[in-house]
Motif scaffolding. Sequence first.
Motif: not given
Length: 298
Positions: A10-12, A55-56, A61-63
Amino acid sequence: MVDGTGSAQIAVLIDADNIPRWAVEPLITESTHYGKVRIRRAYGDWSSSLRSWKTTLQELSIRPVQVFAAVKGKNAADLALTIDAMDLLHSGSVDTICIASSDSDFTRLAERIRESGLTVHGFGEETKTNPGLPAACDTFVFVETLTANTPPTRTTKPDQALVPAQAAPLPRLHGTSGATATAIPSVDTGTPQVTVAAPQAKKKGQTVLVAPHTRATTDDLRADTALISRLRDAVTTNTGPDGWAHLSAVGLAIRKHPAVVLKTYGYSRLTDLMVATDLFELQRHDPGTSGPVHARLK
């Protein structure tokens, strides 16, 4: 965060201009139920109004993908997200793409992904999402159903969706077996009602959604046999081995052709409408006042 055990890769892809920050963690968690979340990206101008996301993004671990708007009024982030989605579509590295946005401009992108044989899941706010986008996705989840917590209080601008006010903590449900559960109280005169901020002036060319002045009562809802039938069928067909149905699945089922529009009955959350019917039991299996809500017939 631990990914699910499904086989999907999956890619979000998150449109940070059209998804509230409070919804990011619940939608990432929901995505892990479909399989392994390999790619997590969020698009926007991180040098301005999105600084509070730092921070979120780090914790999940969201780029962050930096997109400068060269011309005011043009959404460059939408174009960047679309380009990346098409690159992923042809790369063969994923077989599922989650688009997190309430922007109806992504409708054709969702259709294109689906036409190419990949699965496309959508996430968006109910008050901002045009019906065409959910119809173009294999599944579409309204982020309000993913958490029983209310979004943090914030100033509502004319171009922002109205959000529910802070709800009171829910009482513990005693006598349940297995995981700790929290009951959703029945609607009565002593139950705090979810309210929405007053709508502000309408911008030229913009549609403003206004909540109804009154809510349908229990008798009103029960008298709507079509509504009650849709709710019962949605709960029954999505009931798991434990006898409970995930509320997000129920919400998805009742929003398909024709969609049940909560605002028609004066409600902004599916949880509140189902409690008001007094025909369903609702609870959270996780400790505390957060976590997914589950439902079953009384």
